[in-house]
Scaffold this motif. Structure first.
Motif, PDB file in Angstrom:
ATOM      1  N   LEU A   1       0.714  -1.208  -0.002  1.00  0.00           N
ATOM      2  CA  LEU A   1       0.021  -0.072  -0.043  1.00  0.00           C
ATOM      3  C   LEU A   1       0.882   1.497  -0.007  1.00  0.00           C
ATOM      4  N   ALA A   2       1.818   1.249   0.756  1.00  0.00           N
ATOM      5  CA  ALA A   2       2.942   2.320   0.752  1.00  0.00           C
ATOM      6  C   ALA A   2       3.597   2.634  -0.685  1.00  0.00           C
ATOM      7  N   ILE A   3       4.178   1.561  -1.370  1.00  0.00           N
ATOM      8  CA  ILE A   3       4.654   1.735  -2.377  1.00  0.00           C
ATOM      9  C   ILE A   3       3.567   2.312  -3.637  1.00  0.00           C
ATOM     10  N   ASP A   4       2.376   1.884  -3.411  1.00  0.00           N
ATOM     11  CA  ASP A   4       1.383   1.935  -4.414  1.00  0.00           C
ATOM     12  C   ASP A   4       0.755   3.388  -4.429  1.00  0.00           C
ATOM     13  N   SER A   5       0.970   3.951  -3.129  1.00  0.00           N
ATOM     14  CA  SER A   5       0.358   5.275  -2.649  1.00  0.00           C
ATOM     15  C   SER A   5       1.281   6.454  -3.547  1.00  0.00           C
ATOM     16  N   GLY A   6       2.499   6.121  -4.049  1.00  0.00           N
ATOM     17  CA  GLY A   6       3.369   6.904  -4.745  1.00  0.00           C
ATOM     18  C   GLY A   6       3.951   7.700  -3.845  1.00  0.00           C
ATOM     19  N   ARG A   7       3.777   7.854  -2.775  1.00  0.00           N
ATOM     20  CA  ARG A   7       4.551   8.878  -1.541  1.00  0.00           C
ATOM     21  C   ARG A   7       5.804   8.543  -0.947  1.00  0.00           C
ATOM     22  N   LEU A   8       6.272   7.156  -1.223  1.00  0.00           N
ATOM     23  CA  LEU A   8       6.970   6.475  -0.372  1.00  0.00           C
ATOM     24  C   LEU A   8       8.512   6.671  -1.078  1.00  0.00           C
ATOM     25  N   ALA A   9       9.274   7.408  -0.698  1.00  0.00           N
ATOM     26  CA  ALA A   9      10.739   7.729  -1.460  1.00  0.00           C
ATOM     27  C   ALA A   9      11.605   6.467  -1.700  1.00  0.00           C
ATOM     28  N   GLY A  10      12.148   6.500  -2.742  1.00  0.00           N
ATOM     29  CA  GLY A  10      12.898   5.414  -3.313  1.00  0.00           C
ATOM     30  C   GLY A  10      12.034   3.867  -3.298  1.00  0.00           C
ATOM     31  N   SER A  11      10.900   4.051  -3.971  1.00  0.00           N
ATOM     32  CA  SER A  11       9.914   2.696  -3.714  1.00  0.00           C
ATOM     33  C   SER A  11      10.737   1.671  -4.581  1.00  0.00           C
ATOM     34  N   ARG A  12      11.358   1.787  -5.596  1.00  0.00           N
ATOM     35  CA  ARG A  12      12.072   0.923  -6.465  1.00  0.00           C
ATOM     36  C   ARG A  12      12.953  -0.003  -5.803  1.00  0.00           C
ATOM     37  N   ILE A  13      13.753   0.996  -5.044  1.00  0.00           N
ATOM     38  CA  ILE A  13      14.832   0.252  -4.192  1.00  0.00           C
ATOM     39  C   ILE A  13      14.089  -0.337  -2.802  1.00  0.00           C
ATOM     40  N   VAL A  14      13.065  -0.004  -2.430  1.00  0.00           N
ATOM     41  CA  VAL A  14      12.329  -0.608  -1.270  1.00  0.00           C
ATOM     42  C   VAL A  14      11.950  -2.046  -1.949  1.00  0.00           C
ATOM     43  N   ARG A  15      11.259  -1.962  -3.022  1.00  0.00           N
ATOM     44  CA  ARG A  15      10.773  -3.169  -3.586  1.00  0.00           C
ATOM     45  C   ARG A  15      11.481  -3.918  -3.814  1.00  0.00           C
ATOM     46  N   ILE A  16      12.846  -3.706  -4.510  1.00  0.00           N
ATOM     47  CA  ILE A  16      13.885  -4.742  -4.929  1.00  0.00           C
ATOM     48  C   ILE A  16      14.440  -5.452  -3.550  1.00  0.00           C
ATOM     49  N   GLY A  17      14.729  -4.450  -2.681  1.00  0.00           N
ATOM     50  CA  GLY A  17      15.557  -4.750  -1.585  1.00  0.00           C
ATOM     51  C   GLY A  17      14.476  -5.639  -0.615  1.00  0.00           C
ATOM     52  N   LEU A  18      13.114  -5.582  -0.708  1.00  0.00           N
ATOM     53  CA  LEU A  18      12.369  -6.432  -0.023  1.00  0.00           C
ATOM     54  C   LEU A  18      12.272  -8.050  -0.518  1.00  0.00           C
TER      55      LEU A  18
END
Length: 302
Positions: free
Chosen positions: A100-117
């Motif tokens: 939900l945080a990534i989809d909101s578009g307000r999470l900084a560095g969402s691509r890095i978070v997605r790959i890191g997780l």
């Protein structure tokens, strides 16, 4: 004038059927070799028993009767059920929150978070268990060093009281990114027109999350929950690796799969182990079906 050509529909359908089966043939062959034949063999040998005198004899449902009365098996089943109720809600809640945080578009560095997780999912379970076993070590592990730096004594993460939580930590670390991607893909499938209509109605981000995004996650949540049921009941890799570190804590019957493995390859009770495997497989299918049926009925009521 030339006569109109006649289309032979039955022949066309027959050719299409043959072509379809040719495409399916590799999958059917692999599925039969890796699933159907081993399962059938396990079911067959579960009706027999090896004896010192008389060799292999037919015992019918004797192995199944023994399994249903086996206290060691009951202990392992109860442990994995407790593991499921403790670990799975935490894992799915974290995965859903991050999606939900990534989809909101307000999470900084969402691509890095997605790959890191998602990266821990690519780490084999054996390597993950070895790594976390070292981290949880009280004397030479990272946890012991960190607690020692602050002048405190590290908890015994691999002791009887915390071992189940430590195994759950390893599984959560490995699969939270995988489930996050399932939820994120479901959120990305929501049409943009739905969000535009919500904006026109003056809905805020929290309203969108509760009224649009969470209902859209129900099918993905059902899928993730069924996978989690299967994974919890088949828990094997992490306990089997950590057993070498704490054999007094993780016993041979710590999980049903570990119990069946030790019976087959250490105790030479292959037939009884096959019966346990068949029971565990049927129990897993039944639990997964009940979960799916319960969620489907709840959706119809909503």
């Amino acid at each position: 004038m030339t006569a109109p050509t006649t289309v032979h529909r039955p022949k066309a359908k027959a050719r299409a059927s043959v072509t379809a089966y040719l495409f399916l043939a590799p999958f059917i062959a692999v599925f039969a070799i890796s699933v159907v034949i081993p399962l059938g063999y396990a079911i067959v040998i579960s009706f027999f028993r090896k004896q010192m005198v008389g060799g292999t004899v037919f015992v019918g449902l004797g192995n199944y009767v023994r399994a249903f009365g086996d206290a060691l098996l009951h202990d392992g089943v109860l442990r994995v059920l407790l593991f499921f109720f403790l670990q799975v809600p935490i894992m799915l809640a974290v995965a859903m929150f991050v999606a939900l945080a990534i989809d909101s578009g307000r999470l900084a560095g969402s691509r890095i978070v997605r790959i890191g997780l998602f990266l821990p999912y690519a780490v084999p379970a054996v390597v993950a268990a070895l790594m976390w076993g070292y981290i949880f070590g009280g004397q030479f592990g990272l946890a012991g060093q960190v607690f020692g730096f602050f002048g405190a004594t590290a908890p015994d993460f691999l002791g009887p009281g915390l071992m189940l939580g430590s195994v759950g930590n390893v599984v959560t670390w490995s699969f939270v990114g995988y489930n996050m991607l399932i939820f994120y893909a479901a959120l990305r499938a929501v049409p943009t027109e739905v969000y535009e209509a919500a904006d026109i109605d003056g809905a805020g981000e929290w309203r969108k999350a509760f009224s649009i995004k969470l209902p859209a996650l129900r099918p993905a949540l059902t899928l993730a929950l069924i996978f989690s049921v299967i994974g919890s009941l088949q828990l094997f890799n992490e306990p089997s690796i950590l057993q070498a570190v704490r054999p007094s804590v993780i016993t041979t019957n710590w999980t049903p799969n570990l119990y069946a493995y030790n019976l087959a390859f250490t105790g030479s009770q292959t037939n009884y182990a096959a019966a346990i495997a068949v029971i565990l497989g049927g129990f897993t299918v039944a639990i997964a079906y009940v979960v799916q049926l319960g969620i489907a009925r709840r959706d119809r009521l909503i």
